[in-house]
Design a protein around this motif. Structure first.
Motif, PDB file in Angstrom:
ATOM      1  N   GLU A  58       0.819  -1.223   0.000  1.00 46.34           N
ATOM      2  CA  GLU A  58       0.000   0.000   0.000  1.00 46.34           C
ATOM      3  C   GLU A  58       0.849   1.269   0.000  1.00 46.34           C
ATOM      4  OE1 GLU A  58      -2.485  -2.636  -0.361  1.00 46.34           O
ATOM      5  OE2 GLU A  58      -1.544  -2.889   1.604  1.00 46.34           O
ATOM      6  N   TRP A  62       0.001   5.071  -1.969  1.00 44.50           N
ATOM      7  CA  TRP A  62      -0.759   5.646  -0.859  1.00 44.50           C
ATOM      8  C   TRP A  62      -1.345   7.006  -1.220  1.00 44.50           C
ATOM      9  CZ3 TRP A  62      -2.819   3.866   3.423  1.00 44.50           C
ATOM     10  CH2 TRP A  62      -3.232   4.762   4.400  1.00 44.50           C
ATOM     11  N   ARG A  66      -4.786   5.649  -0.895  1.00 41.40           N
ATOM     12  CA  ARG A  66      -4.854   5.463   0.558  1.00 41.40           C
ATOM     13  C   ARG A  66      -4.982   3.960   0.834  1.00 41.40           C
ATOM     14  NH1 ARG A  66      -3.396  10.108   0.091  1.00 41.40           N
ATOM     15  NH2 ARG A  66      -3.781  11.779   1.590  1.00 41.40           N
ATOM     16  N   ALA A  67      -5.926   3.551   1.644  1.00 37.63           N
ATOM     17  CA  ALA A  67      -6.028   2.116   1.965  1.00 37.63           C
ATOM     18  C   ALA A  67      -7.210   1.454   1.273  1.00 37.63           C
ATOM     19  CB  ALA A  67      -6.122   1.940   3.469  1.00 37.63           C
ATOM     20  N   ILE A 109      -1.246   8.319   8.522  1.00 38.03           N
ATOM     21  CA  ILE A 109      -2.696   8.139   8.511  1.00 38.03           C
ATOM     22  C   ILE A 109      -3.331   9.518   8.706  1.00 38.03           C
ATOM     23  CG2 ILE A 109      -4.649   6.998   9.603  1.00 38.03           C
ATOM     24  CD1 ILE A 109      -2.700   5.097   8.239  1.00 38.03           C
ATOM     25  N   ALA A 113      -7.561   9.329   4.616  1.00 37.44           N
ATOM     26  CA  ALA A 113      -7.465   7.870   4.675  1.00 37.44           C
ATOM     27  C   ALA A 113      -8.603   7.286   5.499  1.00 37.44           C
ATOM     28  CB  ALA A 113      -6.120   7.461   5.258  1.00 37.44           C
TER      29      ALA A 113
END
Length: 689
Positions: A58, A62, A66-67, A109, A113
């Motif tokens: 990831e 990113w 993001r996730a 984070i 995200a």
């Protein structure tokens, strides 16, 4: 650290850290670290909590994803309670990477995200969750860690086993030194850096997409070439050529004649006759389901690869090593890269150990990789080097019949999208290996145009591929420039060159400011009196904000058997128990505050001008006091576990652990409170009424 690390260290060596800045190791500003949880497949753990797990994969995308593409897994609710990623958390990659990719990448984070996540986020067990002190901007720390990684500053903090690298996390925390500005300046630097890095990041993302675009371009070139589309106009201008059937007839006749002569020669010298070759008669080609046979233009034919090959041959099963002085080079499957022979990493075998003339590779031979991983098996390349070499057993040599097919043309067909799909269809797999035997290879259908058109097709493919390589080189140069610009912006940010310093702004406004050294001192003071796990945030059931139960336990322990003492003596005893016999104003203020709390909670009592411990025995606390404390810790109407309430109450009163005596005493208190109608009791649960 490498000399590149730190462009900002140049200023440090010259004593030129900006005014108000200080240096800090990560462990000085980090308040929480925790390993990740890979969890289980959702289908195998339906009672678990669904989460998105951030892996090393990831990190690369990113900024864009993001996730949202992180795998969904299931973990225990208790694990999620400890590991759920919050805004401002950093995720550090501690294991993975490879020979050319160090570990130690960091991602932040952020609110985006969390907003885009359809499930709670955790990191995998190949990563670490890191949380910095609330008065340090995590985005600034993220910038600093990015620069360290890009400059190679983390290389010496990792080890490598096979193809995996591992970050020494304790050395990472203690060995990474950051330049730390005052808190307000951190935020301004982050804002300005983001403004400057935004266009660079968009350029990097665009450049990162180009290799895939060029890969698809090459595949489309091959598809068009072997469908006859690249040479359609050229073909219309040519005179009719000799049909393939006539050329095949002549070639088969020549092969039979050569074999018969070899048999006669063997008989004349009383030797065993050679085995009858399979390619003396036309063979049937086969398009395995679900593949359809390739369509060919007028004037082309389909033929089995066996018909077009003078010979196919397995390689040598001999162990090779890297010592060039010992013999002849052996080409292995790793030397077939991108449709070419890559001779950068050669291994060798002794010349006397093998019949070199029988296995010597010649210019124009095709080397076909018959055994490899499922993704790579079936790749091929034409040998065109000035190198004496033989070939290994996982490779098959294809000697082309020059009157029928150009080896570069045939190799291109094997590597074409249709050829790669054919390899995926006919391969056989076991564990992590896949295999394509020679018998299947020989039945591969090949679209065969006249030789002149084959050579024209090869010329045009090479011309278009050369264009793609030119673009790739330019992309690589642009990517390197973008990377250097990214590093330059980060370095300037960490040298304090992007925005006015807090010291300059404060002077201009005629006010003071807190330098980073004072900030670090306050963090150190809080760490001293924080709970043992290093978390600085208070628990939900604590009434007074930022109360450290570890300090209250140290106060109780310092009073045991000590009798009456002055306030100063007690503070010093507590400081020694906390491992800080020397302390400054910040720590003293913390201890003074906790001493007042200890008086309120009846851990300590006043005897005139002196202080003494109230009681080391929990049983001496009366029912009214204990029940009043329970009411302060619990939320009315909310059911709680008995053992959690007992644990919270013991910590509240400065007891470092829950003893059987404490548990027994509280069981009686809960029973009396239930009789009084103050608590509802159900098995192991209680409710404050």
């Amino acid at each position: 650290m490498t000399s590149a690390v730190s462009d900002w260290e140049i200023g440090r060596r010259e004593g030129e850290l900006p005014e108000g800045w200080a240096e800090a190791t990560l462990e000085e500003i980090v308040v929480r670290t925790l390993g990740g949880d890979w969890g289980e497949e959702i289908a195998k753990f339906p009672e678990g909590t669904r989460v998105r797990v951030i892996r090393g994969k990831e990190f690369r995308d990113w900024g864009r994803d993001r996730a949202t593409r992180a795998p969904e897994r299931a973990i225990k609710p208790a694990s999620l309670g400890k590991r759920r990623l919050a805004c401002g958390d950093l995720v550090i990659e501690i294991s993975g990477g490879g020979v050319g990719q160090p570990v130690g990448r960091a991602l932040l984070i952020d609110e985006e995200a969390l907003r885009r996540a359809d499930s709670p986020l955790v990191c995998s067990n190949f990563c670490r969750q890191v949380r910095v002190h609330r008065e340090v901007d995590p985005a600034f720390v993220h910038l600093a860690l990015n620069l360290h990684y890009l400059c190679g500053g983390l290389d010496e903090l990792q080890t490598q086993t096979t193809n995996i690298r591992n970050l020494n996390f304790s050395k990472f925390l203690s060995g990474v030194i950051l330049p730390l500005p005052p808190r307000a300046e951190q935020g301004r630097i982050v804002e300005k850096a983001r403004e400057l890095l935004g266009p660079v990041e968009r350029a990097r993302e665009s450049l990162a997409r180009l290799p895939e675009i060029l890969r698809r371009f090459r595949q489309s070139v091959l598809t068009a070439a072997y469908a006859g589309e690249l040479t359609a106009e050229w073909r219309d201008r040519q005179d009719p050529s000799e049909p393939l059937t006539e050329r095949l007839r002549d070639v088969f006749a020549a092969r039979r004649e050569a074999w018969e002569m070899a048999c006669c020669e063997a008989e004349a010298f009383d030797r065993r006759s050679p085995r009858r070759p399979k390619n003396l008669e036309p063979a049937a080609w086969e398009a395995p389901e679900p593949l359809e046979a390739p369509e060919v233009p007028e004037g082309w034919s389909l033929a089995a690869l066996q018909d077009l090959a003078h010979r196919t041959q397995y390689g040598l099963s001999i162990k090779a090593d890297a010592d060039a002085r010992r013999g002849i080079a052996m080409l292995r499957m790793s030397n077939i890269q991108g449709g070419r022979i890559d001779a950068t990493e050669l291994k060798y075998i002794p010349v006397k150990a093998v019949d070199v003339p029988a296995f010597r590779v010649r210019r124009g031979d095709i080397l076909f990789n018959r055994t490899n991983s499922p993704e790579l098996v079936g790749k091929a390349a034409v040998f065109d080097l000035d190198l004496e070499a033989v070939f290994a057993s996982y490779v098959v040599r294809i000697e082309c019949a020059e009157r029928l097919v150009d080896s570069r043309y045939l190799c291109g067909w094997i590597n074409s999208p249709w050829g790669r799909q054919w390899a995926r269809t006919v391969r056989t797999e076991s564990v992590s290996q896949a295999n394509i035997n020679v018998s299947r290879l020989q039945t591969m259908p090949v679209p065969v145009p006249p030789l002149a058109e084959q050579r024209e097709i090869v010329r045009r493919i090479e011309e278009l591929f050369a264009f793609a390589e030119t673009v790739e080189r330019r992309v690589a140069v642009a990517a390197a420039r973008a990377e250097n610009l990214w590093r330059t912006i980060l370095a300037r940010a960490l040298r304090g060159e992007l925005v006015p310093t807090e010291a300059e702004i404060a002077r201009g406004e005629g006010r003071g400011f807190e330098p980073a050294s004072d900030l670090l001192e306050r963090i150190a003071a809080e760490r001293l009196v924080a709970p043992g796990d290093g978390a600085l945030t208070h628990e939900a059931r604590e009434v007074e904000e930022d109360v450290a139960e570890r300090v209250l336990a140290a106060i109780r322990q310092a009073c045991w058997g000590a009798g009456e003492m002055t306030r100063e003596d007690l503070i010093r005893r507590v400081a020694v128990r906390l491992g800080s016999p020397r302390f400054g104003k910040s720590v003293r203020a913390w201890l003074e505050r906790h001493l007042e709390i200890a008086l309120t909670r009846r851990i300590v009592a006043r005897k005139g001008d002196l202080l003494t411990g109230v009681t080391p025995q929990f049983g001496r606390y009366d029912y009214g006091f204990l029940m009043a404390t329970v009411e302060r810790l619990m939320i009315r109407g909310v059911e709680s576990r008995k053992d959690e309430v007992v644990r919270a109450l013991a910590a509240y009163l400065g007891y470092g652990q829950v003893t059987p005596a404490i548990r027994e005493r509280m069981d009686r208190v809960f029973q009396w409170a239930a009789q009084d109608g103050r608590l509802g009791v159900r098995d192991r649960w209680i409710t404050l009424l």
